[in-house]
Design an enzyme around this catalytic site. Sequence first.
Site, mmCIF file in Angstrom:
data_model
loop_
_atom_site.group_PDB
_atom_site.id
_atom_site.type_symbol
_atom_site.label_atom_id
_atom_site.label_comp_id
_atom_site.label_asym_id
_atom_site.label_seq_id
_atom_site.Cartn_x
_atom_site.Cartn_y
_atom_site.Cartn_z
ATOM 1 N N TRP A 101 0.809 -1.217 0.000
ATOM 2 C CA TRP A 101 0.000 0.000 0.000
ATOM 3 C C TRP A 101 0.836 1.258 0.000
ATOM 4 C CZ3 TRP A 101 -4.338 -1.383 -1.806
ATOM 5 C CH2 TRP A 101 -4.824 -2.659 -1.520
ATOM 6 N N ASP A 170 -1.244 6.259 6.780
ATOM 7 C CA ASP A 170 -2.305 5.387 6.263
ATOM 8 C C ASP A 170 -2.597 4.367 7.362
ATOM 9 O OD1 ASP A 170 -3.820 3.364 5.182
ATOM 10 O OD2 ASP A 170 -2.503 2.961 3.474
ATOM 11 N N LYS A 196 -12.535 -2.185 7.700
ATOM 12 C CA LYS A 196 -11.895 -3.226 8.516
ATOM 13 C C LYS A 196 -12.341 -3.105 9.976
ATOM 14 C CE LYS A 196 -8.247 -2.671 5.218
ATOM 15 N NZ LYS A 196 -8.375 -3.816 4.335
HETATM 16 N N1 PMP Z 1 -4.075 1.022 2.662
HETATM 17 C C1 PMP Z 1 -4.115 -0.141 3.343
HETATM 18 C C2 PMP Z 1 -3.171 -0.360 4.481
HETATM 19 C C3 PMP Z 1 -5.037 -1.124 2.969
HETATM 20 O O1 PMP Z 1 -5.075 -2.290 3.639
HETATM 21 C C4 PMP Z 1 -5.905 -0.890 1.881
HETATM 22 C C5 PMP Z 1 -6.943 -1.889 1.435
HETATM 23 N N2 PMP Z 1 -6.897 -3.116 1.949
HETATM 24 C C6 PMP Z 1 -5.794 0.324 1.206
HETATM 25 C C7 PMP Z 1 -4.887 1.255 1.627
HETATM 26 C C8 PMP Z 1 -6.677 0.622 0.027
HETATM 27 O O2 PMP Z 1 -7.952 0.876 0.448
HETATM 28 P P1 PMP Z 1 -9.215 0.954 -0.535
HETATM 29 O O3 PMP Z 1 -9.421 -0.412 -1.092
HETATM 30 O O4 PMP Z 1 -10.304 1.401 0.379
HETATM 31 O O5 PMP Z 1 -8.909 1.953 -1.582
#
Ligand code: PMP
Length: 360
Positions: A101, A170, A196
Amino acid sequence: MNRVLNFSAGPSGLDISVLKRAQAEFLDYHGLGFNIMEVSHRGKVFEEMHNNAIAKIRRLYGIDDDYAVMFLQGGGHMQFAQVPMNLYIGGVAEYANTGVWSNKAIKDAKILGINYRVVASSEADNFCYIPDEIPFNANADYCYICSNNTVHGTQYKSYPDTHGAPLVVDASSDLFSREVDFKANNIGVFWGGAQKNGGPAGVTLVIVRKDLLDRVADNVPTILRYKTQAEANSLANTPPTFGIYMIDLVLDWINEKGGLEGIRELNEKKAHLLYSKIDESDFYTGHARFDSRSVMNVTFNTPADELDKLFVSESEKENMIGLKGHRILGGLRASLYNAVSLENVRVLVDFMREFERKFG
Ligand code: PMP
């Protein structure tokens, strides 16, 4: 009713008491004869719930009026772009690359053509740890980290020092899971998708320090400006009203559990139980380095891919879902988000013991 034991990485399970409350209010919110999703986001009823939810978040994290608390859309992916669009002021943006991410966030910084620098990375070791030293610089426009790496199962135990530069976090996969000191960590932006630990997909909680709101460049469209939504209390456009309502219910449940401190203690117990099982066994191997282990996502594997597959299918027969590892890492992953109970983890550990006895 057969509720599964849900170890999914997200969207993930919610506590039954939260779902029951939503169910009880589904046709008739507070005796008003409608569901909250059926009324205007500008009306009194929604507004009151919305502001209460924000106040609860402020209390939970101990955030004062120096910060704007917003419910936005577009998920984590939108934040990968919104952060540079709103915070970059022509200097250098610094990133710590600890997984899938943060890597995606870095890619968006590249696409936007900003000057950025990756100051630390664990990519060469398949993201199995959080670097000990993250040499962020005081003069960076912002310093970016991913608090918990959902795919590889690592987590910052404490946030790195930015020497005064704004820290961007994040927190998608460890939102509402532990205490965070915004001021001491010099947090500029802190965000996480709800799906989550917060509720259903579709809402992203974004908390921005207000002194950063004026940084936004002239060419950033209206709706992508944090300032737009901060000034409009997230109502510049129609917000995801039902999702915000669900977050509000989850926040009450978190408070019943003793707030972030109570939730953290419970999360630590759950993770300890599962990691202890992995550590005592020669059959299971954890992916994350000991000191970087995530309390939220436990990544591990058996001695063979075939056994990993069998583990997943056998666990499903025992009413457990979500244990297959992310396709990038493979293996197994148990996500122990807030709504997973200690008892659920005990059941998983018993299953692991039995699986090892049969196939080890
Ligand atoms: N950052 C992290 C740490 C994640 O786990 C995720 C999705 N699992 C995201 C960003 C992306 O999120 P989204 O699918 O809501 O765009």
